[in-house]
Motif scaffolding. Structure first.
Motif, PDB file in Angstrom:
ATOM      1  N   GLY A 167      -3.440  11.842 -16.054  1.00  0.00           N
ATOM      2  CA  GLY A 167      -2.326  11.044 -15.559  1.00  0.00           C
ATOM      3  C   GLY A 167      -2.406  10.758 -14.077  1.00  0.00           C
ATOM      4  O   GLY A 167      -1.788   9.803 -13.591  1.00  0.00           O
ATOM      5  N   GLY A 168      -3.152  11.608 -13.332  1.00  0.00           N
ATOM      6  CA  GLY A 168      -3.374  11.339 -11.927  1.00  0.00           C
ATOM      7  C   GLY A 168      -2.361  11.944 -10.984  1.00  0.00           C
ATOM      8  O   GLY A 168      -2.471  11.749  -9.766  1.00  0.00           O
ATOM      9  N   PHE A 169      -1.370  12.687 -11.504  1.00  0.00           N
ATOM     10  CA  PHE A 169      -0.342  13.242 -10.634  1.00  0.00           C
ATOM     11  C   PHE A 169      -0.294  14.765 -10.719  1.00  0.00           C
ATOM     12  O   PHE A 169       0.776  15.372 -10.770  1.00  0.00           O
ATOM     13  CB  PHE A 169       1.022  12.640 -10.970  1.00  0.00           C
ATOM     14  N   LEU A 196       3.882  16.103 -18.415  1.00  0.00           N
ATOM     15  CA  LEU A 196       3.872  14.781 -19.045  1.00  0.00           C
ATOM     16  C   LEU A 196       5.278  14.272 -19.321  1.00  0.00           C
ATOM     17  O   LEU A 196       5.532  13.063 -19.267  1.00  0.00           O
ATOM     18  CB  LEU A 196       3.092  14.843 -20.361  1.00  0.00           C
ATOM     19  N   SER A 197       6.192  15.179 -19.635  1.00  0.00           N
ATOM     20  CA  SER A 197       7.550  14.754 -19.967  1.00  0.00           C
ATOM     21  C   SER A 197       8.246  14.094 -18.785  1.00  0.00           C
ATOM     22  O   SER A 197       9.243  13.394 -18.964  1.00  0.00           O
ATOM     23  CB  SER A 197       8.377  15.953 -20.444  1.00  0.00           C
ATOM     24  N   LEU A 235       4.361   7.433 -17.921  1.00  0.00           N
ATOM     25  CA  LEU A 235       3.197   6.946 -18.652  1.00  0.00           C
ATOM     26  C   LEU A 235       3.107   7.713 -19.961  1.00  0.00           C
ATOM     27  O   LEU A 235       3.826   8.687 -20.186  1.00  0.00           O
ATOM     28  CB  LEU A 235       1.917   7.099 -17.815  1.00  0.00           C
ATOM     29  N   GLN A 236       2.193   7.270 -20.825  1.00  0.00           N
ATOM     30  CA  GLN A 236       1.995   7.930 -22.114  1.00  0.00           C
ATOM     31  C   GLN A 236       0.585   8.501 -22.185  1.00  0.00           C
ATOM     32  O   GLN A 236      -0.397   7.822 -21.842  1.00  0.00           O
ATOM     33  CB  GLN A 236       2.224   6.951 -23.267  1.00  0.00           C
ATOM     34  N   ALA A 237       0.486   9.730 -22.613  1.00  0.00           N
ATOM     35  CA  ALA A 237      -0.812  10.386 -22.767  1.00  0.00           C
ATOM     36  C   ALA A 237      -0.724  11.378 -23.911  1.00  0.00           C
ATOM     37  O   ALA A 237       0.358  11.860 -24.263  1.00  0.00           O
ATOM     38  CB  ALA A 237      -1.234  11.082 -21.477  1.00  0.00           C
ATOM     39  N   THR A 238      -1.871  11.685 -24.477  1.00  0.00           N
ATOM     40  CA  THR A 238      -1.981  12.662 -25.560  1.00  0.00           C
ATOM     41  C   THR A 238      -2.890  13.794 -25.111  1.00  0.00           C
ATOM     42  O   THR A 238      -3.944  13.545 -24.500  1.00  0.00           O
ATOM     43  CB  THR A 238      -2.547  12.016 -26.824  1.00  0.00           C
ATOM     44  N   VAL A 239      -2.501  15.021 -25.389  1.00  0.00           N
ATOM     45  CA  VAL A 239      -3.310  16.191 -25.070  1.00  0.00           C
ATOM     46  C   VAL A 239      -3.610  16.926 -26.375  1.00  0.00           C
ATOM     47  O   VAL A 239      -2.690  17.312 -27.101  1.00  0.00           O
ATOM     48  CB  VAL A 239      -2.588  17.128 -24.086  1.00  0.00           C
ATOM     49  N   ILE A 258      -8.676  17.856 -24.729  1.00  0.00           N
ATOM     50  CA  ILE A 258      -9.046  16.456 -24.532  1.00  0.00           C
ATOM     51  C   ILE A 258      -7.776  15.702 -24.181  1.00  0.00           C
ATOM     52  O   ILE A 258      -6.777  15.784 -24.902  1.00  0.00           O
ATOM     53  CB  ILE A 258      -9.693  15.862 -25.789  1.00  0.00           C
ATOM     54  N   GLU A 259      -7.824  14.973 -23.066  1.00  0.00           N
ATOM     55  CA  GLU A 259      -6.662  14.208 -22.611  1.00  0.00           C
ATOM     56  C   GLU A 259      -6.959  12.723 -22.769  1.00  0.00           C
ATOM     57  O   GLU A 259      -8.041  12.256 -22.407  1.00  0.00           O
ATOM     58  CB  GLU A 259      -6.372  14.511 -21.142  1.00  0.00           C
ATOM     59  N   VAL A 260      -6.000  11.993 -23.303  1.00  0.00           N
ATOM     60  CA  VAL A 260      -6.153  10.554 -23.499  1.00  0.00           C
ATOM     61  C   VAL A 260      -4.987   9.837 -22.830  1.00  0.00           C
ATOM     62  O   VAL A 260      -3.832  10.004 -23.243  1.00  0.00           O
ATOM     63  CB  VAL A 260      -6.213  10.181 -24.993  1.00  0.00           C
ATOM     64  N   LEU A 261      -5.288   9.075 -21.790  1.00  0.00           N
ATOM     65  CA  LEU A 261      -4.287   8.214 -21.165  1.00  0.00           C
ATOM     66  C   LEU A 261      -4.213   6.916 -21.947  1.00  0.00           C
ATOM     67  O   LEU A 261      -5.240   6.315 -22.280  1.00  0.00           O
ATOM     68  CB  LEU A 261      -4.674   7.917 -19.716  1.00  0.00           C
TER      69      LEU A 261
END
Length: 730
Positions: free
Chosen positions: A51-53, A58-59, A63-67, A138-141
């Motif tokens: 996410g870059g921050f 994440l909450s 933005l939306q991402a999956t871990v 594995i992180e998916v932005l």
């Protein structure tokens, strides 16, 4: 090939269920003498570096991402990156051929293996087989990635997080998967020295591959080590290295037969069209290493220097099915099930990536407003070196009367041809250099309102030349990609946000005689995204709903003879419309007592707009992009049998277009997966048994319909596949 497997290997489920029942009965009898204990609490919130921050959960990010954690990967039997598509409705397959590297889409856009992957935040090349045994998550932005990448395809970004030393651990395991694949792995870690200043973690894995697809045997190995040194409370040094190698034949996909879509229910998914006597395996080998220094400068500031190096070697080989010259169709197979067969070989490919990221991160407060700042500079160098390749088709008759001419195969994989291994087709060597300056600022405007700002400026230098020294290209380009967001916390557990961002891709016209603008750098492809979302976090329910629109410009070859250099100056590479994806995503995760449920769906309206070079595809859907997807994963803890849990997964994907004019499509499909997990102790050892079955109902369908190399391909769902594993934590 005839199989000599025993009945036990052919039908593992009854044996394992009997073992599980025995252990469960023992555990239940022991549990009658023990008081029950109930533990309640809230699990830590997910954090995604992609996410870059930093460490902001994440909450709370706009933005939306999956871990996907390593435990979730193990429970689902995930073996390759392509398998993570089962976890998120926005992920889909994109030319996933067994034995080759993984390819997938995010929000309908195929991500680029050269530019859309990160490893602990540093850029890597994913044109290889990536082992997962030493990855902690594995992180998916999801969405345009201009804030995280200088150039990349729109849709999203993938970040692989390496396992680091955590303390004393000893974990080993082995597993079996149909048809007859065996594997073993180990994960060993330890801290030592005064005050546990030093840490080491080693991961090793090996598999003997024998999948359902006939004559596709191979092997895969991985060895990785990660260490750290806590110099003092302010300074930490981390280093890691990973080596992997996979050797296995790959398989070409099915295709249209003339103008007909073959019936998936009658196609045997075990068919191997790469079964020529001269077929050789694809060899994918890589070594990746990194060194990271973290220095705390004060209570609010820290500096990080992170260097990574990746060296990939590959031998790419395939009996390649492509087109039907007999009927004048070069994007599909012949009506009678035959096709043009090529001997493709590209040996000793070398790809090298070096990256250095220097970062300064901290918090400041000005005029009563808090800023969470980050400033980075990233230097990346990439070099690809190839040799002349074979891509040959010979029409000379074989030495045996009555045999078919070499260069013709069929969809049953029964026509045998002669090899044509002459390495006389040039490849393309590439060199790239980039320098990226990027800034991020999370601004707390009020206790409820936050502004988010990102800006990345990239300077690119790219060169290419054929291996015979001809057709050189050389260009430089500067691009800037901004990203803005505004979020509002309605309550501590409910947040809404709106964001806007850009992504960018860079392209040069091939230096071929057919082009009027050969060798010229084209204007950067600047995609943009709007996103609106609302997130709810808490116990027992966490959820989100997101609406987005991504628009990506298109380039097309306009003119005549765009596949032929004979006449010259007949074709122009130029902008031609755009591809627009509008979508709605909804996700939920709920825990109700013994039941844990994760579900997600995406509705996607994807269209080509403003296309003038080919009116037949204007306002039409892109190929291989379903309108709707639904993915559900459930886990149920069986309290009556302590240590036992059952899992179930459902994947539904809607209709996909096969041809760009939308005249042919493949129907949607639904796949069911299931599994059980049982944990128990023997002395001080924790044993974890996992039994799973993918495609429980043995559904037959075309899974995906990628347009690859201007050719239509169809890949089937894999048949019902059993798997079993045992893990021992010592």
């Amino acid at each position: 090939m005839a199989s000599n497997q025993t009945t036990v290997l052919q039908r593992p489920a009854p044996l394992l269920l009997a073992v599980l029942a025995l252990f469960a009965a023992q555990a239940r009898s022991q549990s009658n003498d023990l008081p029950s204990v109930t533990v309640t609490g809230r699990s830590p919130e997910s954090v995604a570096g992609v996410g870059g921050f930093g460490d902001i959960p994440l909450s709370r990010l706009p933005l939306q991402a999956t871990v996907v954690s390593s435990e979730r990967l193990a429970d689902s039997g995930t073996r390759t990156l392509a398998d993570i598509t089962r976890f998120d409705a926005s992920l889909g397959d994109a030319y996933n051929s067994e034995g080759y590297w993984s390819n997938f889409t995010i929000r309908g856009f195929a991500i680029d293996n050269r530019y859309n992957y990160r490893r602990d935040g540093l850029p890597i090349n994913a044109e290889t087989s990536i082992g997962l045994e030493n990855k902690s998550r594995i992180e998916v932005l999801k969405g345009t990635s201009g804030i995280q990448a200088g150039t990349s395809a729109p849709g999203g970004l993938v970040n692989l997080v390496v396992k680091r030393p955590e303390g004393a651990m000893r974990s080993v395991g082995f597993g079996w998967r149909q048809h007859n694949t065996f594997g073993a792995w180990a994960d060993i870690g330890q801290r030592f020295g005064e005050n546990d200043a030093f840490g080491l973690r080693v991961n090793a894995a090996h598999e003997e591959l024998d999948p359902h697809t006939r004559q596709l045997e191979g092997r895969r190995s991985l060895l990785a080590a990660a260490g750290d040194w806590r110099v003092n409370q302010d300074t930490q040094v981390e280093a890691e290295v990973e080596w992997s190698r996979q050797t296995q034949p790959s398989v070409p996909g099915m295709s249209l037969l003339g103008n007909s879509l073959p019936d998936a229910s009658r196609f045997d998914p075990r068919t191997n069209m790469n079964n020529q006597p001269w077929s050789q395996p694809v060899v994918l080998e890589g070594t990746t290493a990194s060194l990271r220094l973290q220095q705390r400068l004060s209570e609010s500031w820290r500096a990080v220097a992170h260097y990574g190096s990746q060296q990939l070697g590959s031998d790419d080989r395939l009996a390649f099915a492509y087109g039907c010259s007999a009927e004048g169709n070069f994007d599909r197979y012949c009506s009678d099930g035959t096709y043009d067969l090529y001997d493709y070989r590209s040996d000793n490919e070398r790809r090298r990536t070096h990256a250095l990221d220097l970062a300064l991160q901290g918090k400041v407060k000005t005029a009563g407003i808090e800023h969470d700042l980050g400033a980075n500079v990233l230097f990346t160098r990439f070099k690809a070196r190839f040799r002349p390749q074979a891509f040959n088709r010979s029409f000379a008759l074989s030495d045996f009367p009555g045999d078919p001419p070499s260069g013709v195969g069929n969809v049953n994989g029964t026509l045998i041809t002669r090899p044509a291994p002459e390495m006389d087709d040039p490849s393309t060597n590439r060199d790239e250099r980039s320098t990226e300056l990027y800034l991020r600022d999370a601004i707390a405007l009020t206790p409820r309102w936050n502004a988010w700002i990102g800006l990345r400026h990239t300077r690119l230098e790219r060169r290419s030349v054929l291996t015979d020294g001809t057709e050189p290209t050389d260009y430089a380009q500067s691009v800037t990609t901004p990203w803005l967001a505004l979020s509002h916390a309605f309550t501590p557990e409910l947040m809404g946000y709106a964001s806007w961002g850009r992504g960018v891709e860079s392209e040069v016209v091939p230096n071929r005689d057919r082009y009027t603008n050969q060798g010229q750098a084209l204007p950067a492809l600047k995609s943009r995204q709007f996103e609106f979302g609302i997130k709810g976090s808490g116990t027992p329910l966490a959820w989100s709903v997101t609406a987005f629109e991504i628009e990506r410009p298109r380039y097309a070859n306009v003119g005549s003879d765009c596949f032929d250099d004979t006449l010259g100056d007949t074709c122009t590479r130029q902008p031609d419309g755009h591809q627009r994806h509008r979508g709605l995503e909804a996700e939920a995760e709920v825990k109700l007592g013994a039941l844990a449920l994760q579900a997600g769906t995406m509705l996607l309206d994807a269209k080509n707009r403003g296309v003038t070079s080919n009116l037949a595809i204007d306002s039409k859907r892109p190929v291989n992009v379903p309108r709707r997807t639904l993915k559900v994963n459930a886990t149920y803890r069986v309290d009556a049998l302590p240590g036992l849990s059952a899992t179930a997964g459902l994947v539904h994907e809607g209709e996909r277009m096969v041809l760009q004019d939308n005249s042919v499509s493949i129907p949607g499909w639904t796949r069911l997966d299931a599994g059980v997990r049982y944990e128990h102790r023997v002395a001080s050892r924790l044993l974890t048994w996992r039994l799973g079955v993918d495609n429980l109902t043995d559904k037959r369908a075309w899974k995906e319909s990628p347009l690859q190399f201007d050719h239509v391909y169809l890949y089937p769902l894999q048949p019902r596949t059993w798997r079993i594993s045992l893990q021992a934590d010592l």
